[in-house]
Structures are given as structure tokens and as C-alpha cells.
Design a protein around this motif. Structure first.
Motif, PDB file in Angstrom:
ATOM      1  N   ASP A   1       0.827  -1.207   0.000  1.00 41.58           N
ATOM      2  CA  ASP A   1       0.000   0.000   0.000  1.00 41.58           C
ATOM      3  C   ASP A   1       0.865   1.263   0.000  1.00 41.58           C
ATOM      4  O   ASP A   1       0.537   2.244  -0.660  1.00 41.58           O
ATOM      5  CB  ASP A   1      -0.938   0.021   1.200  1.00 41.58           C
TER       6      ASP A   1
ATOM      7  N   ILE B   1      -5.749   0.124  -2.619  1.00 47.19           N
ATOM      8  CA  ILE B   1      -5.405   0.646  -1.290  1.00 47.19           C
ATOM      9  C   ILE B   1      -6.621   0.595  -0.367  1.00 47.19           C
ATOM     10  O   ILE B   1      -6.503   0.206   0.801  1.00 47.19           O
ATOM     11  CB  ILE B   1      -4.870   2.096  -1.400  1.00 47.19           C
TER      12      ILE B   1
ATOM     13  N   ASN C   1       1.197   6.749  -6.628  1.00 48.18           N
ATOM     14  CA  ASN C   1       0.129   7.713  -6.904  1.00 48.18           C
ATOM     15  C   ASN C   1       0.652   9.146  -6.845  1.00 48.18           C
ATOM     16  O   ASN C   1       0.284   9.975  -7.676  1.00 48.18           O
ATOM     17  CB  ASN C   1      -1.031   7.545  -5.927  1.00 48.18           C
TER      18      ASN C   1
ATOM     19  N   LYS D   1       0.812   4.216  -2.741  1.00 47.80           N
ATOM     20  CA  LYS D   1       0.631   5.631  -2.391  1.00 47.80           C
ATOM     21  C   LYS D   1       1.757   6.473  -2.975  1.00 47.80           C
ATOM     22  O   LYS D   1       1.521   7.561  -3.508  1.00 47.80           O
ATOM     23  CB  LYS D   1       0.575   5.802  -0.878  1.00 47.80           C
TER      24      LYS D   1
ATOM     25  N   GLU E   1      -5.919   3.382  -6.025  1.00 48.15           N
ATOM     26  CA  GLU E   1      -6.844   3.792  -4.973  1.00 48.15           C
ATOM     27  C   GLU E   1      -7.795   2.660  -4.598  1.00 48.15           C
ATOM     28  O   GLU E   1      -8.080   2.433  -3.429  1.00 48.15           O
ATOM     29  CB  GLU E   1      -7.638   5.032  -5.399  1.00 48.15           C
TER      30      GLU E   1
END
Length: 86
Positions: free
Chosen positions: A3, A82, A10, A7, A79
Motif C-alpha cells: 500500500d 489501497i 500515486n 501511495k 486507490e
């Protein structure tokens, strides 16, 4: 751990997306400038140069729009993963 990687990915993709959007906006301005120059220029040679520049800018815009779409899709995928939606 995965995760955290998503992130981080992203964040990078969001920066790339902003860059793509800024480049698209800049090319729109360039196209407007070239169109204005076509009206002002008296020689066919210069008009042809500006027309080629417009074509080039349109190709760049299309490529950046495709890049932006890919970045948005990857952000959405991350997303979902996650947040456990997928």
C-alpha cells in the motif's frame, strides 16, 4: 508495504498528470500564437512553418492527453487496491 508503494506511485503519477495538463495548456497557447502569426505573416514560407508548428503541437497534445488518461487510470486502480475495493 504494498500500500505504501502504491501511495508513493500515486504521488508520482499525480505529478506526471499535472505536468501533462500543464503541457497541454501550454500547447494550446502555442497554437493560438501560431494562428495569430499566420494572419500577420506575408510570406507563404512563414505561414507554412507556422502550420507545421500547429500540427506538431496538436500531436504533442494528443500524446499528452493519452498519457494523462493512462495516469488517471493507474491512480484509480491504486486507490481501489489501497482501499480494498477490488
Amino acid at each position: 508495504m504494498a500500500d505504501e508503494f502504491r501511495k508513493m506511485e500515486n504521488n508520482i503519477l499525480e505529478k506526471e498528470l499535472r505536468h501533462d495538463e500543464n503541457k497541454i495548456d501550454a500547447k494550446r497557447g502555442d497554437i493560438a500564437d501560431h494562428e495569430a502569426q499566420i494572419d500577420k505573416d506575408k510570406t507563404k514560407f512563414m505561414k507554412d512553418i507556422h502550420e507545421e508548428e500547429i500540427k506538431h503541437d496538436e500531436r504533442v497534445m494528443a500524446r499528452k492527453e493519452n498519457d494523462a488518461e493512462r495516469h488517471e487510470e493507474k491512480i484509480k486502480e491504486n486507490e481501489q487496491i489501497i482501499h480494498g475495493i477490488k
